[in-house]
Design an enzyme around this catalytic site. Sequence first.
Site, mmCIF file in Angstrom:
data_model
loop_
_atom_site.group_PDB
_atom_site.id
_atom_site.type_symbol
_atom_site.label_atom_id
_atom_site.label_comp_id
_atom_site.label_asym_id
_atom_site.label_seq_id
_atom_site.Cartn_x
_atom_site.Cartn_y
_atom_site.Cartn_z
ATOM 1 N N ASP A 9 -73.019 7.564 -46.126
ATOM 2 C CA ASP A 9 -72.811 6.552 -46.573
ATOM 3 C C ASP A 9 -73.679 5.923 -47.487
ATOM 4 O OD1 ASP A 9 -74.508 5.337 -45.057
ATOM 5 O OD2 ASP A 9 -73.408 3.927 -44.133
ATOM 6 N N HIS A 10 -73.888 4.548 -47.737
ATOM 7 C CA HIS A 10 -74.728 4.206 -48.906
ATOM 8 C C HIS A 10 -75.963 4.311 -48.426
ATOM 9 C CE1 HIS A 10 -73.146 0.951 -46.616
ATOM 10 N NE2 HIS A 10 -74.099 0.254 -46.787
ATOM 11 N N CYS A 66 -75.949 8.087 -42.376
ATOM 12 C CA CYS A 66 -75.659 6.871 -42.837
ATOM 13 C C CYS A 66 -77.260 6.274 -42.500
ATOM 14 C CB CYS A 66 -74.616 6.104 -41.826
ATOM 15 S SG CYS A 66 -74.962 6.086 -39.989
ATOM 16 N N THR A 68 -78.604 4.804 -40.013
ATOM 17 C CA THR A 68 -79.302 5.279 -38.891
ATOM 18 C C THR A 68 -78.916 6.431 -38.257
ATOM 19 O OG1 THR A 68 -77.402 4.073 -37.511
ATOM 20 C CG2 THR A 68 -79.447 2.723 -38.057
ATOM 21 N N GLY A 69 -77.761 7.078 -38.606
ATOM 22 C CA GLY A 69 -77.111 7.986 -37.866
ATOM 23 C C GLY A 69 -76.112 7.815 -36.631
ATOM 24 N N HIS A 99 -78.041 23.733 -26.408
ATOM 25 C CA HIS A 99 -77.314 23.379 -25.032
ATOM 26 C C HIS A 99 -75.945 22.889 -25.362
ATOM 27 C CE1 HIS A 99 -80.827 22.988 -21.955
ATOM 28 N NE2 HIS A 99 -80.970 24.041 -22.528
ATOM 29 N N ARG A 133 -74.287 28.673 -18.416
ATOM 30 C CA ARG A 133 -73.851 27.470 -17.927
ATOM 31 C C ARG A 133 -73.455 26.520 -19.115
ATOM 32 N NH1 ARG A 133 -79.195 27.310 -17.839
ATOM 33 N NH2 ARG A 133 -80.316 25.452 -18.335
ATOM 34 N N HIS A 134 -74.225 26.606 -20.043
ATOM 35 C CA HIS A 134 -73.496 25.631 -21.441
ATOM 36 C C HIS A 134 -72.420 25.746 -22.115
ATOM 37 C CE1 HIS A 134 -77.670 24.064 -20.696
ATOM 38 N NE2 HIS A 134 -78.211 25.353 -20.861
#
Length: 148
Positions: A9-10, A66, A68-69, A99, A133-134
């Site tokens: 985004d901006h 963005c 902040t993410g 993981h 296991r992941h």
Amino acid sequence: MKNIVIASDHGAVSLKKEIISFLKTKGCTVNDMGVHNEDSVDYPNIAIVACREFNKGGYDFGILLCGTGIGMSIAANKIRGIRCAQVFDLFTSRMAKEHNDANFIALGGRVKYNVPVTEILDTFMMTTFANERHTRRVSQIMDLDKIR
Ligand code: RB5
């Protein structure tokens, strides 16, 4: 050579440019879905465009940016098939792949990271999924797509 879809985004246009330059030095193919200026936009709409593009196939992973993410990762994770990890440093970046087998990472253009974002990205690209296991756990996450 990796094929990557990216969008912002901006709040992260200049970070996107920095990331694209870095990815090109690594020989990656980058599909930039915008935005290309700092006019205000609504990040969920951008996330949808990039995730739909990813879901067409042929991409190794995607990057959403963005301020902040946070918003981008929340929006992306609503979309079928997407496992978007908001990463903060080398450790979370490595774990997101090892993981969680994340197929998108989210970063913020207004966040002060303790290491260069290019290193965070490089770590993600150099890491492989641990399986074992992941695999079961990631499969359980993907089953959540069926919940309405
Ligand atoms: C836009 O001002 C900002 O809210 C957006 O870039 C993002 O940080 C949302 O999570």
